[in-house]
Motif scaffolding. Sequence first.
Motif, PDB file in Angstrom:
ATOM      1  N   ARG A 193      52.088  48.166  36.721  1.00 44.92           N
ATOM      2  CA  ARG A 193      52.209  47.016  36.540  1.00 44.92           C
ATOM      3  C   ARG A 193      51.328  45.983  37.335  1.00 44.92           C
ATOM      4  O   ARG A 193      51.133  46.474  38.568  1.00 44.92           O
ATOM      5  N   HIS A 194      50.927  44.902  36.678  1.00 44.80           N
ATOM      6  CA  HIS A 194      50.183  44.021  37.596  1.00 44.80           C
ATOM      7  C   HIS A 194      51.049  42.793  37.846  1.00 44.80           C
ATOM      8  O   HIS A 194      52.141  42.489  36.774  1.00 44.80           O
ATOM      9  N   HIS A 195      50.712  41.981  38.468  1.00 40.93           N
ATOM     10  CA  HIS A 195      51.267  40.495  38.667  1.00 40.93           C
ATOM     11  C   HIS A 195      50.676  39.290  38.380  1.00 40.93           C
ATOM     12  O   HIS A 195      50.770  38.210  38.685  1.00 40.93           O
ATOM     13  N   GLY A 196      49.792  39.392  37.440  1.00 42.31           N
ATOM     14  CA  GLY A 196      48.939  38.664  36.704  1.00 42.31           C
ATOM     15  C   GLY A 196      47.482  39.219  36.385  1.00 42.31           C
ATOM     16  O   GLY A 196      46.800  39.405  37.435  1.00 42.31           O
ATOM     17  N   TYR A 197      47.248  39.308  35.418  1.00 46.61           N
ATOM     18  CA  TYR A 197      45.678  39.938  35.051  1.00 46.61           C
ATOM     19  C   TYR A 197      44.528  39.071  35.509  1.00 46.61           C
ATOM     20  O   TYR A 197      43.492  39.606  35.894  1.00 46.61           O
ATOM     21  N   TRP A 198      44.719  37.779  35.816  1.00 45.52           N
ATOM     22  CA  TRP A 198      44.025  37.017  36.385  1.00 45.52           C
ATOM     23  C   TRP A 198      43.822  36.721  37.838  1.00 45.52           C
ATOM     24  O   TRP A 198      42.737  36.341  38.343  1.00 45.52           O
ATOM     25  N   ARG A 199      44.568  37.783  38.430  1.00 40.33           N
ATOM     26  CA  ARG A 199      44.563  38.226  39.822  1.00 40.33           C
ATOM     27  C   ARG A 199      43.057  39.264  40.242  1.00 40.33           C
ATOM     28  O   ARG A 199      42.909  39.710  41.208  1.00 40.33           O
ATOM     29  N   HIS A 200      42.741  39.641  38.911  1.00 39.43           N
ATOM     30  CA  HIS A 200      42.081  40.777  38.950  1.00 39.43           C
ATOM     31  C   HIS A 200      40.506  40.427  38.509  1.00 39.43           C
ATOM     32  O   HIS A 200      40.260  39.572  37.479  1.00 39.43           O
ATOM     33  N   THR A 201      39.311  41.361  38.690  1.00 39.43           N
ATOM     34  CA  THR A 201      38.226  40.928  38.197  1.00 39.43           C
ATOM     35  C   THR A 201      37.445  42.459  38.029  1.00 39.43           C
ATOM     36  O   THR A 201      37.923  43.563  38.535  1.00 39.43           O
ATOM     37  N   VAL A 202      36.636  42.417  36.983  1.00 36.50           N
ATOM     38  CA  VAL A 202      35.822  43.641  36.822  1.00 36.50           C
ATOM     39  C   VAL A 202      35.099  44.113  37.824  1.00 36.50           C
ATOM     40  O   VAL A 202      34.330  43.520  38.552  1.00 36.50           O
ATOM     41  N   GLY A 203      35.357  45.713  37.908  1.00 39.15           N
ATOM     42  CA  GLY A 203      34.691  46.075  39.194  1.00 39.15           C
ATOM     43  C   GLY A 203      35.554  46.508  40.259  1.00 39.15           C
ATOM     44  O   GLY A 203      34.961  46.947  41.413  1.00 39.15           O
ATOM     45  N   GLN A 204      36.742  45.568  40.405  1.00 42.89           N
ATOM     46  CA  GLN A 204      37.927  45.846  41.495  1.00 42.89           C
ATOM     47  C   GLN A 204      38.253  47.143  41.760  1.00 42.89           C
ATOM     48  O   GLN A 204      38.507  47.696  40.790  1.00 42.89           O
ATOM     49  N   ARG A 205      38.398  47.437  42.827  1.00 37.36           N
ATOM     50  CA  ARG A 205      38.963  48.839  43.349  1.00 37.36           C
ATOM     51  C   ARG A 205      40.058  48.589  44.012  1.00 37.36           C
ATOM     52  O   ARG A 205      41.050  49.390  43.637  1.00 37.36           O
ATOM     53  N   ARG A 206      40.034  47.878  45.011  1.00 42.39           N
ATOM     54  CA  ARG A 206      41.326  47.720  45.914  1.00 42.39           C
ATOM     55  C   ARG A 206      42.362  46.824  45.484  1.00 42.39           C
ATOM     56  O   ARG A 206      42.176  45.953  44.278  1.00 42.39           O
ATOM     57  N   GLY A 207      43.718  47.066  45.536  1.00 41.94           N
ATOM     58  CA  GLY A 207      44.655  46.194  45.202  1.00 41.94           C
ATOM     59  C   GLY A 207      45.307  46.173  43.773  1.00 41.94           C
ATOM     60  O   GLY A 207      46.016  45.414  43.342  1.00 41.94           O
TER      61      GLY A 207
END
Length: 376
Positions: A252-266
């Motif tokens: 589960r995530h806590h908000g798709y807008w907290r992520h970016t394409v290419g992100q690996r950590r978190g």
Amino acid sequence: MSDLLDRALAPLRTHPTLRPGDRVLAAMSGGVDSSVMAALLHRAGHEVIGISMQLFDKKTVQTSDGRCCTLDDFQDARRVAHDMGFPHYVMDFEARFRETVIEGFIQGYMDGETPSPCIRCNQHLKFSALMERAEALAAPFVATGHYATIEAERGRWHLRKASDPAKDQSYFLFHHTQATLARTLFPLAHLTKAEVRSLGAELGLHLAEKPESQEICFVTQDRYDAFLEAEGRDPGLGEGEVRHLDGRVLGRHHGYWRHTVGQRRGLGVAYAEPLYVVRLEPATNTVWVGGEADLLGRDLVARELSWVDGPPAGPLACQARIRSRSQEAEALAIPLPDGRIKVSFAEPQRAIAAGQAVVFYRDGEVLGGGWIDSRP
């Protein structure tokens, strides 16, 4: 006069339309680049008006190393102008900055994109709003401390990379047109950063060794998610699924807008192999992940296109860059009936992200660019 100073002044003396004594509006952020730029123009005998742009409420943004446009920066700019002997003013552009940069930054993340606010700021503030003020002040030119080259050949203006590839900022300036290039000066085009600092010391500027600014000016501590929360723009979708491209729900995530394409950590999921964000899907509140190979793509579509010397009549063979720190890659750009453009690369590119700019080059010259679209 040192050889370095003489070489720095030479392009101003040989500019095809700049005349001795011309009035120039110099955009001064308070950093060493813009300060040396303004000092060079003054030393060359031009009537310099230093302008610092009030873009947001400085009291709400913590002053920290690596951040530009603070109140301390404005004091530095004012001191340079005073020491050199030309006027300096702070102009209020907060409303325009909010409308054209911050709101777009927020909406971009809500749309599942990765915005590039510095390009929007250049486009709508430094080379639009400032040119309007320059015209009101009867100043034929606007000058900035950007590292890029403007040249005139056969009656046309050309935008090219800076002499120093490590400092080149041409990617951030693709929005220029013939009309704006004719009124723009980049006095640092042929200098390295080390040479700019040396010139700052030679010209007696107190900030010759001031550190560079790196972060987004209105986002503190490099936490864009905290900024979005403070703005109250959480779309209210709550937690959502983190899905592998094969369809499995991994977490589960806590908000798709907290992520970016290419992100690996978190990502908050455990997996046998490294996972990366491959796609964001606001409509279903889903973060899609996959392996390194899943980040590779050959095609993109771009919107809101801008061309330095007019749009291409047909398919354009060029080199294209999909982010500021990447290299140009061979590509074919094909105009689409809806006004967008399809870009196909000869070799796969890593982590093509909607909301970033794609900029088209040919042999080091900027042809134009646009914004990578989330729609196919």
